[in-house]
Motif scaffolding. Sequence first.
Motif, PDB file in Angstrom:
ATOM      1  N   GLN A   1     -20.074  45.504 -12.336  1.00 42.32           N
ATOM      2  CA  GLN A   1     -20.307  45.502 -13.775  1.00 42.32           C
ATOM      3  C   GLN A   1     -20.066  46.867 -14.399  1.00 42.32           C
TER       4      GLN A   1
ATOM      5  N   SER B   1      -7.344  44.685 -12.018  1.00 45.69           N
ATOM      6  CA  SER B   1      -7.602  45.795 -12.918  1.00 45.69           C
ATOM      7  C   SER B   1      -6.395  45.970 -13.833  1.00 45.69           C
TER       8      SER B   1
ATOM      9  N   THR C   1     -19.165  49.275 -19.595  1.00 43.75           N
ATOM     10  CA  THR C   1     -19.006  48.278 -18.537  1.00 43.75           C
ATOM     11  C   THR C   1     -17.558  48.326 -18.067  1.00 43.75           C
ATOM     12  N   ASN C   2     -17.283  47.716 -16.925  1.00 46.12           N
ATOM     13  CA  ASN C   2     -15.891  47.626 -16.476  1.00 46.12           C
ATOM     14  C   ASN C   2     -15.049  46.865 -17.490  1.00 46.12           C
ATOM     15  N   TRP C   3     -15.624  45.818 -18.093  1.00 44.04           N
ATOM     16  CA  TRP C   3     -14.894  45.052 -19.098  1.00 44.04           C
ATOM     17  C   TRP C   3     -14.481  45.981 -20.250  1.00 44.04           C
ATOM     18  N   HIS C   4     -15.400  46.842 -20.672  1.00 40.07           N
ATOM     19  CA  HIS C   4     -15.150  47.790 -21.757  1.00 40.07           C
ATOM     20  C   HIS C   4     -13.936  48.663 -21.418  1.00 40.07           C
TER      21      HIS C   4
ATOM     22  N   GLN D   1     -11.594  48.058 -19.158  1.00 38.41           N
ATOM     23  CA  GLN D   1     -10.378  47.240 -19.040  1.00 38.41           C
ATOM     24  C   GLN D   1      -9.803  46.943 -20.421  1.00 38.41           C
ATOM     25  N   GLU D   2     -10.651  46.667 -21.380  1.00 42.37           N
ATOM     26  CA  GLU D   2     -10.168  46.423 -22.749  1.00 42.37           C
ATOM     27  C   GLU D   2      -9.478  47.668 -23.301  1.00 42.37           C
TER      28      GLU D   2
END
Length: 188
Positions: A80, A26, A156-159, A161-162
């Motif tokens: 996700q 993370s 999303t988790n990616w969102h 994290q970015e």
Amino acid sequence: MFHPDLMRHPDGCPALVLNADYTPLSYYPLSVWPWQTAVKAVFLDRVDIVATYEREVRSANFALKLPSVIALKQFVRPSQFPAFTRFNLFLRDKFTCQYCGKLRDLTFDHVVPRAQGGRTTWENVVTACSPCNLKKGGRTPKQAAMPLHIEAIRPTNWHLQEHGRSFPPNYLHDTWHDWLYWDIELEA
């Protein structure tokens, strides 16, 4: 030659935790474990040591440099979608009021007020400063003539994290820099 890690208390020696693919578990919050957890994981053979501090811990017949970067041996598949929490909401909205753009005195606001049937979901809650939240009151943004800067979406988790990469922590050990991808200019 004096090395600052030698004087560091073990509690000041967290380990950056990487997944088995050598990416951080993370970014925000940064995946770190206290030294005790990292050492236990080493002895249980659940992690590989990637980098160490100069600081050692010792027992009667063993010495170990404290791990500064560890990688899990088993890949952990990230979920996700993140949990709906106040912190994750603020991170989605970049810690900014979605009505006026202020960065302080933040709360969260129901786009469609609960009194009008609005629910507490990603798609109906935004970050708002207290003055804007009070001004909007029990009305929708349209009724209050207060347009939103962004549409409220389920991230999303990616969102997240970015977005988290925009907020590097105050402290990053030198051995962590190769594994983290912030645009940083941190000099102590």
